[in-house]
Design an enzyme around this catalytic site. Structure first.
Site, PDB file in Angstrom:
ATOM      1  CG  ASN A  24      76.165  67.966   1.518  1.00 38.37           C
ATOM      2  OD1 ASN A  24      76.629  68.957   2.089  1.00 38.37           O
ATOM      3  ND2 ASN A  24      74.890  67.614   1.651  1.00 38.37           N
ATOM      4  CE  LYS A  25      77.210  66.391   7.946  1.00 35.44           C
ATOM      5  NZ  LYS A  25      78.475  66.158   8.696  1.00 35.44           N
ATOM      6  CG  ASP A  77      80.516  69.996   3.629  1.00 36.56           C
ATOM      7  OD1 ASP A  77      80.721  70.783   4.561  1.00 36.56           O
ATOM      8  OD2 ASP A  77      79.441  69.386   3.464  1.00 36.56           O
TER       9      ASP A  77
HETATM   10  O1  MRU Z   1      79.301  68.578   9.601  1.00 36.51           O
HETATM   11  P1  MRU Z   1      78.618  69.854   9.137  1.00 36.51           P
HETATM   12  O2  MRU Z   1      77.383  70.160   9.907  1.00 36.51           O
HETATM   13  O3  MRU Z   1      79.562  71.000   9.059  1.00 36.51           O
HETATM   14  O4  MRU Z   1      78.167  69.495   7.625  1.00 36.51           O
HETATM   15  C1  MRU Z   1      77.506  70.483   6.907  1.00 36.51           C
HETATM   16  C2  MRU Z   1      77.037  70.029   5.578  1.00 36.51           C
HETATM   17  O5  MRU Z   1      77.270  68.930   5.110  1.00 36.51           O
HETATM   18  C3  MRU Z   1      76.309  71.071   4.748  1.00 36.51           C
HETATM   19  O6  MRU Z   1      75.386  70.467   3.899  1.00 36.51           O
HETATM   20  C4  MRU Z   1      77.321  71.852   3.917  1.00 36.51           C
HETATM   21  O7  MRU Z   1      78.372  72.262   4.724  1.00 36.51           O
HETATM   22  C5  MRU Z   1      76.710  73.040   3.230  1.00 36.51           C
HETATM   23  S1  MRU Z   1      76.309  74.258   4.364  1.00 36.51           S
HETATM   24  C6  MRU Z   1      75.692  75.537   3.455  1.00 36.51           C
END
Ligand code: MRU
Length: 347
Positions: free
Chosen positions: A234-235, A224
Protein backbone atom coordinates in the site's frame (compact mmCIF):
# COMPACT_ATOMS: atom_id res chain seq x y z
CA UNK A 1 -21.22 9.39 -3.00
CA UNK A 2 -22.46 12.96 -2.91
CA UNK A 3 -20.53 16.11 -3.81
CA UNK A 4 -22.36 19.28 -2.88
CA UNK A 5 -25.49 17.14 -2.51
CA UNK A 6 -25.21 15.57 -5.99
CA UNK A 7 -24.51 11.81 -6.59
CA UNK A 8 -21.05 11.75 -8.20
CA UNK A 9 -18.73 9.09 -9.53
CA UNK A 10 -15.01 9.39 -10.10
CA UNK A 11 -15.06 7.96 -13.68
CA UNK A 12 -17.90 7.56 -16.17
CA UNK A 13 -18.35 6.57 -19.82
CA UNK A 14 -19.99 9.00 -22.27
CA UNK A 15 -20.49 8.86 -26.03
CA UNK A 16 -17.91 11.65 -26.22
CA UNK A 17 -15.18 9.95 -24.21
CA UNK A 18 -14.43 8.74 -20.68
CA UNK A 19 -14.93 11.51 -18.14
CA UNK A 20 -13.19 11.62 -14.78
CA UNK A 21 -12.69 13.88 -11.76
CA UNK A 22 -9.13 15.22 -12.19
CA UNK A 23 -7.87 14.46 -8.70
CA UNK A 24 -4.73 16.61 -9.17
CA UNK A 25 -6.85 19.79 -8.97
CA UNK A 26 -8.59 18.84 -5.71
CA UNK A 27 -9.39 20.25 -3.25
CA UNK A 28 -9.10 23.74 -4.78
CA UNK A 29 -10.83 22.97 -8.04
CA UNK A 30 -13.44 20.36 -9.01
CA UNK A 31 -12.31 19.69 -12.57
CA UNK A 32 -13.66 17.09 -14.99
CA UNK A 33 -11.16 15.61 -17.44
CA UNK A 34 -11.99 13.61 -20.57
CA UNK A 35 -10.08 10.78 -22.21
CA UNK A 36 -10.88 10.24 -25.88
CA UNK A 37 -8.08 7.75 -26.69
CA UNK A 38 -6.15 4.90 -25.08
CA UNK A 39 -3.19 7.27 -24.80
CA UNK A 40 -5.35 9.79 -22.91
CA UNK A 41 -6.43 7.04 -20.50
CA UNK A 42 -2.87 5.83 -19.97
CA UNK A 43 -1.64 9.35 -19.28
CA UNK A 44 -4.48 10.03 -16.81
CA UNK A 45 -3.32 6.96 -14.84
CA UNK A 46 0.43 7.73 -15.06
CA UNK A 47 -0.04 11.39 -14.06
CA UNK A 48 -2.38 10.32 -11.24
CA UNK A 49 -5.30 12.44 -12.45
CA UNK A 50 -7.10 9.17 -11.69
CA UNK A 51 -5.52 7.06 -8.95
CA UNK A 52 -6.34 4.45 -6.31
CA UNK A 53 -6.04 0.73 -7.10
CA UNK A 54 -9.71 -0.17 -7.77
CA UNK A 55 -10.35 2.99 -9.82
CA UNK A 56 -7.22 2.40 -11.93
CA UNK A 57 -8.71 -1.01 -12.79
CA UNK A 58 -12.11 0.50 -13.63
CA UNK A 59 -10.61 3.20 -15.88
CA UNK A 60 -8.23 0.76 -17.61
CA UNK A 61 -11.21 -1.49 -18.38
CA UNK A 62 -13.09 1.44 -19.92
CA UNK A 63 -9.89 2.32 -21.81
CA UNK A 64 -9.76 -1.11 -23.46
CA UNK A 65 -13.48 -0.85 -24.30
CA UNK A 66 -12.74 2.54 -25.86
CA UNK A 67 -10.10 0.97 -28.10
CA UNK A 68 -12.65 -1.60 -29.25
CA UNK A 69 -15.29 1.08 -29.82
CA UNK A 70 -12.77 2.98 -31.99
CA UNK A 71 -11.95 -0.20 -33.92
CA UNK A 72 -8.32 -0.12 -32.78
CA UNK A 73 -6.19 -3.28 -32.39
CA UNK A 74 -6.69 -4.54 -28.84
CA UNK A 75 -3.29 -6.04 -27.96
CA UNK A 76 -1.29 -2.77 -28.33
CA UNK A 77 -4.02 -0.98 -26.36
CA UNK A 78 -3.88 -3.64 -23.64
CA UNK A 79 -0.07 -3.40 -23.47
CA UNK A 80 -0.09 0.41 -23.32
CA UNK A 81 -2.56 0.41 -20.43
CA UNK A 82 -0.83 -2.48 -18.68
CA UNK A 83 2.44 -0.51 -18.62
CA UNK A 84 1.13 2.57 -16.83
CA UNK A 85 1.73 1.80 -13.11
CA UNK A 86 3.25 -1.52 -11.88
CA UNK A 87 2.00 -2.06 -8.31
CA UNK A 88 -1.82 -2.01 -8.20
CA UNK A 89 -2.89 -5.46 -9.45
CA UNK A 90 -6.42 -4.10 -10.01
CA UNK A 91 -5.10 -2.64 -13.26
CA UNK A 92 -4.92 -6.15 -14.72
CA UNK A 93 -8.14 -7.26 -12.96
CA UNK A 94 -9.97 -4.55 -14.94
CA UNK A 95 -8.15 -5.14 -18.23
CA UNK A 96 -8.63 -8.92 -18.11
CA UNK A 97 -12.33 -8.64 -17.19
CA UNK A 98 -12.90 -6.54 -20.34
CA UNK A 99 -10.53 -8.46 -22.62
CA UNK A 100 -12.49 -11.63 -21.76
CA UNK A 101 -15.42 -10.14 -23.71
CA UNK A 102 -13.34 -9.32 -26.82
CA UNK A 103 -13.64 -8.74 -29.74
CA UNK A 104 -17.27 -7.51 -29.66
CA UNK A 105 -17.08 -3.82 -28.65
CA UNK A 106 -20.60 -3.72 -27.20
CA UNK A 107 -19.87 -6.78 -25.08
CA UNK A 108 -16.59 -5.22 -23.93
CA UNK A 109 -18.36 -2.03 -22.84
CA UNK A 110 -20.90 -4.14 -20.94
CA UNK A 111 -17.99 -5.95 -19.28
CA UNK A 112 -16.35 -2.63 -18.34
CA UNK A 113 -19.60 -1.37 -16.86
CA UNK A 114 -20.09 -4.71 -15.09
CA UNK A 115 -16.59 -4.55 -13.58
CA UNK A 116 -17.24 -0.95 -12.49
CA UNK A 117 -20.54 -1.87 -10.81
CA UNK A 118 -19.00 -4.95 -9.14
CA UNK A 119 -16.18 -2.86 -7.63
CA UNK A 120 -18.70 -0.33 -6.29
CA UNK A 121 -20.80 -3.15 -4.81
CA UNK A 122 -17.71 -4.74 -3.27
CA UNK A 123 -16.82 -1.39 -1.68
CA UNK A 124 -20.23 -1.09 -0.06
CA UNK A 125 -19.97 -4.68 1.22
CA UNK A 126 -16.55 -3.86 2.68
CA UNK A 127 -18.23 -0.97 4.48
CA UNK A 128 -20.93 -3.23 5.87
CA UNK A 129 -18.49 -5.89 7.10
CA UNK A 130 -16.05 -3.28 8.45
CA UNK A 131 -18.81 -1.67 10.53
CA UNK A 132 -18.29 -4.45 13.11
CA UNK A 133 -14.91 -2.85 13.96
CA UNK A 134 -16.61 0.34 15.10
CA UNK A 135 -18.28 1.42 18.32
CA UNK A 136 -19.51 4.89 19.24
CA UNK A 137 -16.72 7.43 18.83
CA UNK A 138 -14.14 5.06 17.32
CA UNK A 139 -10.91 6.97 16.47
CA UNK A 140 -9.46 5.72 13.21
CA UNK A 141 -6.07 6.52 11.73
CA UNK A 142 -5.86 6.17 7.96
CA UNK A 143 -3.19 6.77 5.32
CA UNK A 144 -3.41 7.99 1.71
CA UNK A 145 -6.89 8.12 0.14
CA UNK A 146 -8.89 4.88 0.09
CA UNK A 147 -12.26 6.55 -0.27
CA UNK A 148 -14.81 6.73 -3.09
CA UNK A 149 -12.39 8.84 -5.16
CA UNK A 150 -10.20 5.72 -5.32
CA UNK A 151 -12.97 3.22 -6.08
CA UNK A 152 -16.09 4.90 -7.58
CA UNK A 153 -18.28 4.57 -4.54
CA UNK A 154 -17.91 4.18 -0.74
CA UNK A 155 -14.16 3.45 -0.90
CA UNK A 156 -12.33 0.65 0.89
CA UNK A 157 -10.74 1.88 4.15
CA UNK A 158 -13.21 4.79 4.27
CA UNK A 159 -16.28 2.68 3.49
CA UNK A 160 -16.72 1.42 7.11
CA UNK A 161 -16.14 4.99 8.32
CA UNK A 162 -19.02 6.23 6.12
CA UNK A 163 -21.23 3.32 7.27
CA UNK A 164 -20.38 4.10 10.93
CA UNK A 165 -21.14 7.80 10.44
CA UNK A 166 -24.46 7.02 8.76
CA UNK A 167 -25.25 4.65 11.64
CA UNK A 168 -24.77 7.55 14.08
CA UNK A 169 -21.55 6.15 15.62
CA UNK A 170 -19.70 9.49 15.18
CA UNK A 171 -16.29 8.14 14.14
CA UNK A 172 -13.25 10.44 14.21
CA UNK A 173 -10.51 10.14 11.58
CA UNK A 174 -6.80 11.03 11.83
CA UNK A 175 -5.84 11.78 8.23
CA UNK A 176 -2.16 11.39 7.35
CA UNK A 177 -1.09 14.03 4.82
CA UNK A 178 0.67 11.33 2.70
CA UNK A 179 3.66 12.97 1.15
CA UNK A 180 4.72 13.38 -1.58
CA UNK A 181 1.40 13.52 -3.52
CA UNK A 182 -0.66 14.50 -0.43
CA UNK A 183 -3.63 12.19 -1.12
CA UNK A 184 -4.55 12.45 2.57
CA UNK A 185 -4.46 16.22 2.98
CA UNK A 186 -5.97 16.96 -0.46
CA UNK A 187 -8.45 14.08 -1.09
CA UNK A 188 -9.35 12.26 2.17
CA UNK A 189 -10.05 15.49 4.08
CA UNK A 190 -12.15 16.71 1.13
CA UNK A 191 -14.18 13.49 1.04
CA UNK A 192 -14.74 13.43 4.83
CA UNK A 193 -15.83 17.07 4.80
CA UNK A 194 -18.41 16.27 2.07
CA UNK A 195 -19.82 13.53 4.32
CA UNK A 196 -19.57 15.61 7.50
CA UNK A 197 -17.29 13.10 9.25
CA UNK A 198 -15.14 14.58 12.05
CA UNK A 199 -11.44 14.44 11.24
CA UNK A 200 -8.06 16.09 11.71
CA UNK A 201 -5.12 16.29 9.34
CA UNK A 202 -1.79 15.18 10.81
CA UNK A 203 1.76 15.33 9.54
CA UNK A 204 2.89 11.92 8.32
CA UNK A 205 5.50 11.81 11.05
CA UNK A 206 2.91 12.29 13.77
CA UNK A 207 1.08 8.99 13.23
CA UNK A 208 3.15 6.93 15.68
CA UNK A 209 2.89 9.72 18.27
CA UNK A 210 -0.94 9.56 18.34
CA UNK A 211 -0.86 5.73 18.39
CA UNK A 212 1.65 5.79 21.28
CA UNK A 213 -0.53 8.21 23.29
CA UNK A 214 -3.50 5.82 23.07
CA UNK A 215 -5.53 8.26 20.96
CA UNK A 216 -6.09 5.79 18.12
CA UNK A 217 -8.47 2.82 18.45
CA UNK A 218 -7.95 1.39 14.97
CA UNK A 219 -5.61 1.82 12.01
CA UNK A 220 -7.41 1.17 8.71
CA UNK A 221 -5.76 1.43 5.30
CA UNK A 222 -6.37 0.31 1.74
CA UNK A 223 -4.14 -1.91 -0.42
CA UNK A 224 -2.68 -1.96 -3.93
CA UNK A 225 -1.70 -5.61 -4.04
CA UNK A 226 -2.11 -8.43 -1.54
CA UNK A 227 0.15 -11.46 -1.98
CA UNK A 228 -0.97 -15.08 -1.59
CA UNK A 229 0.46 -15.13 1.96
CA UNK A 230 -1.41 -11.89 2.82
CA UNK A 231 1.58 -9.54 2.77
CA UNK A 232 0.15 -6.16 1.68
CA UNK A 233 1.54 -3.43 -0.58
CA UNK A 234 0.00 0.00 0.00
CA UNK A 235 1.02 3.66 -0.07
CA UNK A 236 4.54 4.19 1.29
CA UNK A 237 4.28 4.89 5.01
CA UNK A 238 1.78 2.10 5.67
CA UNK A 239 4.45 -0.28 7.00
CA UNK A 240 5.63 2.13 9.71
CA UNK A 241 2.06 2.63 10.87
CA UNK A 242 1.69 -1.16 11.17
CA UNK A 243 4.89 -1.32 13.24
CA UNK A 244 3.66 1.44 15.57
CA UNK A 245 0.25 -0.20 15.88
CA UNK A 246 1.80 -3.56 16.80
CA UNK A 247 4.16 -1.91 19.30
CA UNK A 248 1.22 -0.32 21.11
CA UNK A 249 -1.33 -3.12 20.72
CA UNK A 250 -3.61 -1.19 18.34
CA UNK A 251 -5.58 -3.17 15.72
CA UNK A 252 -4.28 -2.72 12.16
CA UNK A 253 -6.77 -3.64 9.42
CA UNK A 254 -6.49 -3.50 5.64
CA UNK A 255 -9.62 -3.06 3.54
CA UNK A 256 -9.61 -4.30 -0.06
CA UNK A 257 -11.73 -6.13 -2.65
CA UNK A 258 -10.65 -9.57 -3.91
CA UNK A 259 -9.58 -7.90 -7.18
CA UNK A 260 -6.62 -6.55 -5.17
CA UNK A 261 -5.38 -10.04 -4.25
CA UNK A 262 -2.63 -11.49 -6.45
CA UNK A 263 -2.43 -15.21 -5.75
CA UNK A 264 0.38 -15.31 -8.32
CA UNK A 265 2.65 -13.43 -5.92
CA UNK A 266 3.75 -15.90 -3.22
CA UNK A 267 4.78 -13.11 -0.79
CA UNK A 268 5.45 -9.38 -0.50
CA UNK A 269 8.89 -9.45 -2.04
CA UNK A 270 7.27 -10.57 -5.30
CA UNK A 271 5.27 -7.32 -5.54
CA UNK A 272 6.82 -4.70 -7.88
CA UNK A 273 7.16 -1.33 -6.12
CA UNK A 274 6.63 1.71 -8.35
CA UNK A 275 9.49 4.22 -8.24
CA UNK A 276 8.13 7.65 -9.14
CA UNK A 277 9.90 10.87 -10.22
CA UNK A 278 12.30 12.46 -7.67
CA UNK A 279 10.65 15.81 -8.47
CA UNK A 280 7.61 14.70 -6.45
CA UNK A 281 9.81 14.59 -3.32
CA UNK A 282 11.95 17.65 -4.15
CA UNK A 283 8.87 19.86 -4.49
CA UNK A 284 5.57 20.42 -2.79
CA UNK A 285 2.54 21.07 -4.98
CA UNK A 286 -0.44 23.08 -3.88
CA UNK A 287 -2.60 25.92 -5.06
CA UNK A 288 -2.47 29.64 -4.29
CA UNK A 289 -5.54 31.59 -3.17
CA UNK A 290 -6.75 31.93 -6.74
CA UNK A 291 -6.70 28.15 -7.05
CA UNK A 292 -3.73 28.20 -9.42
CA UNK A 293 -1.62 25.09 -8.87
CA UNK A 294 1.89 25.98 -7.77
CA UNK A 295 5.04 23.98 -7.13
CA UNK A 296 7.53 24.97 -4.40
CA UNK A 297 11.02 23.50 -4.29
CA UNK A 298 11.88 22.17 -0.81
CA UNK A 299 15.49 21.02 -1.34
CA UNK A 300 18.64 22.62 -2.79
CA UNK A 301 19.30 22.29 -6.52
CA UNK A 302 21.18 19.07 -7.27
CA UNK A 303 19.75 17.12 -4.32
CA UNK A 304 19.20 13.42 -5.08
CA UNK A 305 15.73 12.16 -4.11
CA UNK A 306 14.30 8.61 -3.98
CA UNK A 307 10.56 8.11 -4.34
CA UNK A 308 9.14 4.60 -3.80
CA UNK A 309 5.35 5.04 -4.08
CA UNK A 310 4.44 1.94 -2.02
CA UNK A 311 5.83 -0.31 0.71
CA UNK A 312 5.01 -3.82 1.91
CA UNK A 313 3.51 -4.63 5.30
CA UNK A 314 4.18 -8.25 6.31
CA UNK A 315 1.02 -10.23 7.09
CA UNK A 316 2.21 -10.89 10.68
CA UNK A 317 1.54 -7.20 11.48
CA UNK A 318 -2.01 -7.23 10.05
CA UNK A 319 -4.93 -7.98 12.39
CA UNK A 320 -7.28 -8.79 9.52
CA UNK A 321 -8.37 -7.95 5.99
CA UNK A 322 -11.83 -6.47 5.39
CA UNK A 323 -13.17 -7.81 2.09
CA UNK A 324 -16.53 -7.92 0.36
CA UNK A 325 -17.03 -11.49 1.59
CA UNK A 326 -16.24 -10.62 5.22
CA UNK A 327 -13.25 -10.00 7.49
CA UNK A 328 -10.57 -12.65 6.97
CA UNK A 329 -7.37 -13.40 8.90
CA UNK A 330 -4.21 -12.12 7.15
CA UNK A 331 -3.03 -15.62 6.28
CA UNK A 332 -2.75 -17.87 3.21
CA UNK A 333 -5.70 -19.84 4.55
CA UNK A 334 -7.72 -16.65 5.07
CA UNK A 335 -7.12 -15.64 1.46
CA UNK A 336 -8.21 -19.06 0.17
CA UNK A 337 -11.30 -18.94 2.39
CA UNK A 338 -12.27 -15.57 0.88
CA UNK A 339 -12.12 -16.96 -2.67
CA UNK A 340 -14.13 -20.03 -1.55
CA UNK A 341 -16.83 -17.77 -0.13
CA UNK A 342 -16.95 -15.74 -3.35
CA UNK A 343 -17.15 -18.88 -5.48
CA UNK A 344 -20.01 -20.18 -3.31
CA UNK A 345 -21.86 -16.86 -3.68
CA UNK A 346 -21.37 -16.68 -7.42
CA UNK A 347 -22.12 -20.39 -7.81
O1 MRU B 1 -0.52 6.30 -5.64
P1 MRU B 1 -2.00 6.10 -5.36
O2 MRU B 1 -2.68 7.35 -4.92
O3 MRU B 1 -2.70 5.43 -6.49
O4 MRU B 1 -2.01 5.08 -4.11
C1 MRU B 1 -3.25 4.68 -3.62
C2 MRU B 1 -3.15 3.84 -2.40
O5 MRU B 1 -2.10 3.44 -1.93
C3 MRU B 1 -4.48 3.38 -1.82
O6 MRU B 1 -4.37 3.19 -0.45
C4 MRU B 1 -4.89 2.06 -2.48
O7 MRU B 1 -4.77 2.18 -3.86
C5 MRU B 1 -6.29 1.65 -2.12
S1 MRU B 1 -7.44 2.68 -2.85
C6 MRU B 1 -8.94 2.07 -2.40
Amino acid sequence: MKVAGRETRAVWWTADGIRFIDQRALPQRFEIGVARSVEDVARAIEAMAVRGAPLIGVLAGYGLALAAARGEPLEPAYQRLAHTRPTAINLWSGLDAVRAAAPDSAAMLRAARGFDAAEAAAAEAIGTHGLSLFHHGTRVLTHCNAGWLAVQDWGTALAPVYKAARAGLEPFVYVSETRPRLQGSRLTTWELAQEGVAHALIADNAAAHFIQRGEVDLVLTGADRIAANADVANKVGTYMRALAAREHGVAFYVAAPLTTIDRGAPSGEHIPIEQRAPAEVLNVEGADDSGTLARVRVAPEGTTALNPAFDVTPHRLITGIVTEVGIIPATREGIEEAFRRRAQRHG
